[in-house]
Design a protein around this motif. Structure first.
Motif, PDB file in Angstrom:
ATOM      1  N   ASP A   1      -1.341  -3.819   5.546  1.00 21.99           N
ATOM      2  CA  ASP A   1      -2.082  -2.674   6.088  1.00 21.99           C
ATOM      3  C   ASP A   1      -1.323  -1.897   7.156  1.00 21.99           C
ATOM      4  OD1 ASP A   1      -2.441  -4.076   8.508  1.00 21.99           O
ATOM      5  OD2 ASP A   1      -4.559  -4.473   8.179  1.00 21.99           O
TER       6      ASP A   1
ATOM      7  N   GLN B   1       3.669   0.649   2.700  1.00 19.95           N
ATOM      8  CA  GLN B   1       3.384  -0.277   3.801  1.00 19.95           C
ATOM      9  C   GLN B   1       3.027  -1.643   3.238  1.00 19.95           C
ATOM     10  OE1 GLN B   1       0.114   1.489   5.868  1.00 19.95           O
ATOM     11  NE2 GLN B   1       1.413   2.896   7.010  1.00 19.95           N
TER      12      GLN B   1
ATOM     13  N   GLN C   1       0.854  -1.171   0.000  1.00 21.94           N
ATOM     14  CA  GLN C   1       0.000   0.000   0.000  1.00 21.94           C
ATOM     15  C   GLN C   1       0.901   1.236   0.000  1.00 21.94           C
ATOM     16  OE1 GLN C   1      -0.634  -2.612   2.416  1.00 21.94           O
ATOM     17  NE2 GLN C   1      -1.872  -3.419   0.752  1.00 21.94           N
TER      18      GLN C   1
ATOM     19  N   SER D   1       0.454  -3.025   9.572  1.00 23.30           N
ATOM     20  CA  SER D   1       0.617  -3.697  10.861  1.00 23.30           C
ATOM     21  C   SER D   1       2.025  -4.268  11.024  1.00 23.30           C
ATOM     22  CB  SER D   1      -0.424  -4.809  11.012  1.00 23.30           C
ATOM     23  OG  SER D   1      -0.254  -5.771   9.994  1.00 23.30           O
TER      24      SER D   1
ATOM     25  N   GLU E   1      -1.683   1.334  -4.879  1.00 27.09           N
ATOM     26  CA  GLU E   1      -0.958   0.107  -4.576  1.00 27.09           C
ATOM     27  C   GLU E   1       0.249  -0.035  -5.488  1.00 27.09           C
ATOM     28  OE1 GLU E   1      -3.650  -3.210  -4.913  1.00 27.09           O
ATOM     29  OE2 GLU E   1      -4.392  -2.893  -2.875  1.00 27.09           O
TER      30      GLU E   1
END
Length: 105
Positions: A93, A90, A19, A95, A25
């Protein structure tokens, strides 16, 4: 050593989607090993959505070494792109604190 098809990926064996800030994207595409004209192998890869979208490759004495060297080259290629350096890219997402590469900041 001259790749037989240096500017294309005939068979995709792996993909990873990233992302990018702003809602877009980018995708990493890794191709199947292909023989050089001398019997060694190369492994093509491409990053779309970041940089120039050119097909790059890494070569090795066999398909396995070509994969290992391609993974190293992919890591260097991605970690030097301005969007990655600036923290605009990233994976998963956001995380994960890195891009899931061989070495990430």
């Amino acid at each position: 050593m001259i790749p037989m098809n240096p500017d294309q990926i005939d068979v995709v064996i792996a993909r990873r989607t990233f992302q990018v800030k702003g809602g877009r994207e980018a995708e990493l595409i890794i191709g199947a090993p292909q023989p050089f004209t001398d019997g060694d192998y190369f492994r093509p890869f491409q990053v779309t959505g970041l940089g120039d979208a050119r097909v790059y490759y890494a070569g090795g004495v066999d398909a396995y070494q070509a994969l290992i060297l391609a993974l190293k080259k992919i890591t260097i290629h991605l970690l030097t792109l301005p969007e990655v350096v600036n923290g605009e890219v990233q994976w998963l997402d956001g995380s994960e604190p890195n891009l899931g590469l061989l070495a990430s900041p």
